[in-house]
Design a protein around this motif. Structure first.
Motif, short mmCIF file in Angstrom:
data_model
loop_
_atom_site.label_atom_id
_atom_site.label_comp_id
_atom_site.label_asym_id
_atom_site.label_seq_id
_atom_site.Cartn_x
_atom_site.Cartn_y
_atom_site.Cartn_z
N TYR A 121 39.67 36.23 29.37
CA TYR A 121 39.97 35.10 30.45
C TYR A 121 41.60 34.82 30.36
N SER A 128 35.10 40.56 26.35
CA SER A 128 35.32 39.51 27.60
C SER A 128 36.59 39.03 27.39
N GLU A 136 38.90 43.59 30.45
CA GLU A 136 37.48 43.44 30.13
C GLU A 136 36.90 44.89 30.26
N LYS A 137 37.29 45.47 31.35
CA LYS A 137 36.77 46.91 31.65
C LYS A 137 37.27 48.02 30.58
N SER A 145 40.51 40.78 34.03
CA SER A 145 39.40 41.61 34.50
C SER A 145 39.44 43.00 33.97
N GLN A 146 40.56 43.38 34.01
CA GLN A 146 40.96 44.80 33.69
C GLN A 146 40.84 44.93 32.42
N GLN A 174 42.28 34.14 40.21
CA GLN A 174 41.35 35.07 40.49
C GLN A 174 40.07 34.28 39.36
N GLN A 175 39.01 35.00 39.80
CA GLN A 175 37.88 34.64 38.85
C GLN A 175 38.16 34.52 37.37
N CYS A 176 38.80 35.64 36.89
CA CYS A 176 39.30 36.01 35.61
C CYS A 176 40.28 35.23 35.16
N LYS A 178 35.34 33.35 25.44
CA LYS A 178 35.57 34.87 25.63
C LYS A 178 36.24 35.34 24.62
#
Length: 301
Positions: free
Chosen positions: A76, A74, A68-69, A65-66, A177-179, A48
């Motif tokens: 992690y 990317s 990233e947005k 994840s936030q 979480q996934q992130c 990442k």
């Protein structure tokens, strides 16, 4: 004498065979771990732009994840609750050994226990026990005095009692979480929501040299690999210590520092905290937005 040697040989062969049967536990243990992130690193699966490093202040307060947005990069999170700076140093070395180096490391600092003796943040050996099938992990445990040379050829020497617990038991505060982040949307029942205005004294003489050296190692790894290091101060439910902040800055004079907006009323509002030292999911979203804005400013420069 010959009979004795024969019996000894038979015993050795039986023990060798029985010992190798325990490899099944070594093989199965990773499947029952509740946190897959270290194994993902060992298999080169965390590549990442932005990596979050640290203990629970990184895991719970910063939502990858936030980021990233909000940054378009990317991200992690490889921060582990209950871990100390020596563990963070190990995690970063592992990441760089098996994965593509990131552009930026967000390193969440523990105020005030970053370099102090502590029972609440330690080297998380328990996170390594399920992964003893990996020679790299076995060697780390040997270096930490948790194993000896016999673990290279004896399965039983690699095993810990935790390897025999083939049941997944996930703590609500360690649900990944996934992130990779671990935000929580509830309040610790032990949390006494009284904002502490007085600043606790910080004594440099209580610091452990081993923890300072691990901190320097993280700085040097980032410098060597041309990684932007952002040392991040998270909100506590108390007035931040200027002495602690100055101490960190004195040890890392050429690093980037992100300090949250201390004038925001949310950081004095119990509704945004999990406990005295951590934000809840609502508070983490606000704090993460500040971190993202800082990263975006860095990108422009």
């Amino acid at each position: 004498m010959k009979k004795f040697l024969k019996k000894l040989l038979i015993f050795a062969l039986v023990f060798f065979v029985v010992d190798k049967l325990f490899y099944v536990l070594i093989y199965l243990s990773p499947h029952f771990q509740t946190d897959p992130r270290i194994e993902m690193m060992l298999n080169g699966k965390i590549n990442k732009d932005i990596i979050v490093l640290g203990s629970s202040r990184g895991a719970m307060n910063i939502i990858a994840s936030q980021i990233e947005k909000e940054t378009g990069q990317s991200a992690y999170n490889i921060a582990f609750p209950g871990s100390d700076v020596e563990f963070h140093d190990f995690i970063l070395k592992t990441l760089l050994k098996y994965n593509t180096k990131p552009k930026t490391i967000i390193f969440a600092i523990d105020e005030p226990s970053q370099f102090l003796p502590s029972t609440s943040i330690t080297f998380r050996r328990d996170k390594l026990y399920p992964l003893v099938k990996y020679s790299y992990i076995n060697q780390v445990l040997i270096d930490k005095g948790d194993r000896n040379f016999t673990s290279w050829f004896m399965c039983l020497s690699r095993l810990n009692k935790s390897n025999f617990k083939l049941i997944k038991k996930i703590s609500p505060t360690e649900t990944v979480q996934q992130c990779g982040s671990i935000p929580v949307d509830f309040v610790n029942p032990k949390f006494k929501p009284i904002y502490r205005n007085e600043v606790q004294p910080y004594d440099v003489n209580e610091e452990l040299s081993s923890k300072r050296n691990a901190f320097f190692s993280i700085i040097n790894q980032c410098k060597k690999n041309n990684i932007n290091l952002v040392i991040t101060f998270s909100p506590n439910f108390s007035t931040p210590s200027q002495h602690f902040e100055d101490r960190i800055k004195s040890l890392a004079p050429n690093s980037n520092f992100f300090i949250y907006d201390t004038t925001k009323s949310v950081y004095k509002n119990k509704s945004y905290f999990y406990d005295e030292s951590h934000l809840n999911k609502k508070g983490a979203a606000i704090f993460t937005s500040e971190v993202s804005a800082f990263l975006n400013q860095m990108s422009k420069k």
